[in-house]
Design an enzyme around this catalytic site. Structure first.
Site, PDB file in Angstrom:
ATOM      1  N   ASP A  29     -46.923 -26.879  17.541  1.00 12.48           N
ATOM      2  CA  ASP A  29     -49.089 -27.032  16.672  1.00 12.48           C
ATOM      3  C   ASP A  29     -48.933 -28.293  16.269  1.00 12.48           C
ATOM      4  O   ASP A  29     -48.205 -28.302  15.109  1.00 12.48           O
ATOM      5  CB  ASP A  29     -49.087 -25.834  16.580  1.00 12.48           C
ATOM      6  CG  ASP A  29     -50.300 -25.432  16.830  1.00 12.48           C
ATOM      7  OD1 ASP A  29     -50.846 -24.814  17.483  1.00 12.48           O
ATOM      8  OD2 ASP A  29     -51.064 -26.477  16.164  1.00 12.48           O
ATOM      9  N   ILE A  30     -50.488 -29.043  16.396  1.00 15.25           N
ATOM     10  CA  ILE A  30     -50.578 -30.130  15.856  1.00 15.25           C
ATOM     11  C   ILE A  30     -51.538 -29.881  14.323  1.00 15.25           C
ATOM     12  O   ILE A  30     -51.124 -30.662  13.669  1.00 15.25           O
ATOM     13  CB  ILE A  30     -51.477 -31.055  16.800  1.00 15.25           C
ATOM     14  CG1 ILE A  30     -51.654 -32.418  16.515  1.00 15.25           C
ATOM     15  CG2 ILE A  30     -52.975 -30.541  16.920  1.00 15.25           C
ATOM     16  CD1 ILE A  30     -51.700 -32.842  17.660  1.00 15.25           C
ATOM     17  N   ASN A  86     -53.976 -15.893  22.124  1.00 20.26           N
ATOM     18  CA  ASN A  86     -55.207 -15.812  22.398  1.00 20.26           C
ATOM     19  C   ASN A  86     -56.194 -16.123  23.433  1.00 20.26           C
ATOM     20  O   ASN A  86     -55.751 -16.857  24.139  1.00 20.26           O
ATOM     21  CB  ASN A  86     -56.489 -17.012  20.969  1.00 20.26           C
ATOM     22  CG  ASN A  86     -55.778 -16.797  19.834  1.00 20.26           C
ATOM     23  OD1 ASN A  86     -55.218 -16.080  19.288  1.00 20.26           O
ATOM     24  ND2 ASN A  86     -55.582 -17.854  19.138  1.00 20.26           N
ATOM     25  N   HIS A  99     -51.177 -20.114  26.600  1.00 17.12           N
ATOM     26  CA  HIS A  99     -50.397 -20.415  25.263  1.00 17.12           C
ATOM     27  C   HIS A  99     -49.338 -19.161  24.307  1.00 17.12           C
ATOM     28  O   HIS A  99     -50.777 -18.293  24.092  1.00 17.12           O
ATOM     29  CB  HIS A  99     -50.456 -21.722  24.704  1.00 17.12           C
ATOM     30  CG  HIS A  99     -51.777 -21.529  23.817  1.00 17.12           C
ATOM     31  ND1 HIS A  99     -53.217 -21.878  24.338  1.00 17.12           N
ATOM     32  CD2 HIS A  99     -52.224 -21.641  22.550  1.00 17.12           C
ATOM     33  CE1 HIS A  99     -54.445 -21.590  24.460  1.00 17.12           C
ATOM     34  NE2 HIS A  99     -53.300 -21.506  22.501  1.00 17.12           N
ATOM     35  N   HIS A 101     -48.523 -18.558  20.290  1.00 14.44           N
ATOM     36  CA  HIS A 101     -48.349 -19.336  19.199  1.00 14.44           C
ATOM     37  C   HIS A 101     -47.008 -17.991  18.665  1.00 14.44           C
ATOM     38  O   HIS A 101     -47.059 -17.075  19.037  1.00 14.44           O
ATOM     39  CB  HIS A 101     -49.276 -18.449  18.499  1.00 14.44           C
ATOM     40  CG  HIS A 101     -50.728 -19.672  18.847  1.00 14.44           C
ATOM     41  ND1 HIS A 101     -50.923 -20.853  18.406  1.00 14.44           N
ATOM     42  CD2 HIS A 101     -51.322 -19.282  19.816  1.00 14.44           C
ATOM     43  CE1 HIS A 101     -52.212 -21.262  18.263  1.00 14.44           C
ATOM     44  NE2 HIS A 101     -52.312 -20.277  20.024  1.00 14.44           N
TER      45      HIS A 101
HETATM   46  P1  AMP Z   1     -55.812 -21.564  20.712  1.00 10.20           P
HETATM   47  O1  AMP Z   1     -57.118 -21.829  19.893  1.00 10.20           O
HETATM   48  O2  AMP Z   1     -55.475 -20.260  20.898  1.00 10.20           O
HETATM   49  O3  AMP Z   1     -56.082 -21.901  22.024  1.00 10.20           O
HETATM   50  O4  AMP Z   1     -54.643 -22.584  20.010  1.00 10.20           O
HETATM   51  C1  AMP Z   1     -54.604 -23.683  20.842  1.00 10.20           C
HETATM   52  C2  AMP Z   1     -53.251 -24.729  19.771  1.00 10.20           C
HETATM   53  O5  AMP Z   1     -53.091 -25.948  20.530  1.00 10.20           O
HETATM   54  C3  AMP Z   1     -54.068 -24.561  18.765  1.00 10.20           C
HETATM   55  O6  AMP Z   1     -53.307 -24.052  17.119  1.00 10.20           O
HETATM   56  C4  AMP Z   1     -54.538 -26.414  17.585  1.00 10.20           C
HETATM   57  O7  AMP Z   1     -54.129 -26.705  17.314  1.00 10.20           O
HETATM   58  C5  AMP Z   1     -52.684 -26.793  19.295  1.00 10.20           C
HETATM   59  N1  AMP Z   1     -53.128 -27.997  19.772  1.00 10.20           N
HETATM   60  C6  AMP Z   1     -54.459 -28.912  20.259  1.00 10.20           C
HETATM   61  N2  AMP Z   1     -53.999 -30.272  21.191  1.00 10.20           N
HETATM   62  C7  AMP Z   1     -52.471 -29.503  20.883  1.00 10.20           C
HETATM   63  C8  AMP Z   1     -51.774 -31.183  20.257  1.00 10.20           C
HETATM   64  N3  AMP Z   1     -52.156 -32.086  21.103  1.00 10.20           N
HETATM   65  N4  AMP Z   1     -50.376 -30.732  20.699  1.00 10.20           N
HETATM   66  C9  AMP Z   1     -49.966 -29.629  20.088  1.00 10.20           C
HETATM   67  N5  AMP Z   1     -50.827 -28.744  19.784  1.00 10.20           N
HETATM   68  C10 AMP Z   1     -51.643 -28.798  20.664  1.00 10.20           C
END
Ligand code: AMP
Ligand code: ZN
Length: 113
Positions: A29-30, A86, A99, A101
């Site tokens: 995760d970024i 989520n 996705h 986590h």
């Molecule tokens: P959600 O809030 O459950 O939809 O999770 C989306 C997740 O994607 C968040 O934890 C972000 O930090 C992560 N995210 C968004 N863009 C990227 C990216 N380019 N690379 C890795 N993680 C990302």
């Protein structure tokens, strides 16, 4: 399709990839919320749990098998970890490509906020 996780899956956007096969990809995760925080996504665009059906549900067991393998490799299978999905606005979903986590290497609080 203008979907950031589809672009990660097809390599258009770089990611810190930790696993890939023909069906899924896992990457860090970024914006990590724990010392270990990675995401596992199907390569096919599925919006959310709402779109799981008899036809595509086997991807979910595959994702959990991949999680099982990765937590062993990262050595958190004994200390524990949390798998989070989520869904939708109230669930806090910010990327509309399903996705999971995986968070670990710290004691996580419950209940979530
Ligand atoms: P959600 O809030 O459950 O939809 O999770 C989306 C997740 O994607 C968040 O934890 C972000 O930090 C992560 N995210 C968004 N863009 C990227 C990216 N380019 N690379 C890795 N993680 C990302
Ligand atoms: Zn997508």
């Amino acid at each position: 399709m203008d979907c950031i996780f589809c672009k990660i899956a097809n390599g258009q956007i770089p990611s810190k990839k930790i696993y890939e096969d023909e069906k899924v990809i896992a990457f860090h995760d970024i914006s990590p919320e724990a010392p270990i925080h990675f995401l596992v996504i199907p390569k096919d665009h599925i919006q959310s749990v709402n779109e799981i059906s008899e036809e595509n549900a086997n991807i979910i067991s595959h994702i959990f098998l991949v999680i099982n393998k990765l937590v062993r490799e990262l050595n958190i299978e004994k200390t524990g970890y949390r798998v989070v999905n989520n869904c939708g606005k109230d669930g806090g979903q910010s990327v509309n490509h399903i996705h999971f986590h995986v968070l670990g290497q710290r004691e996580l609080k419950w209940p979530p906020g």
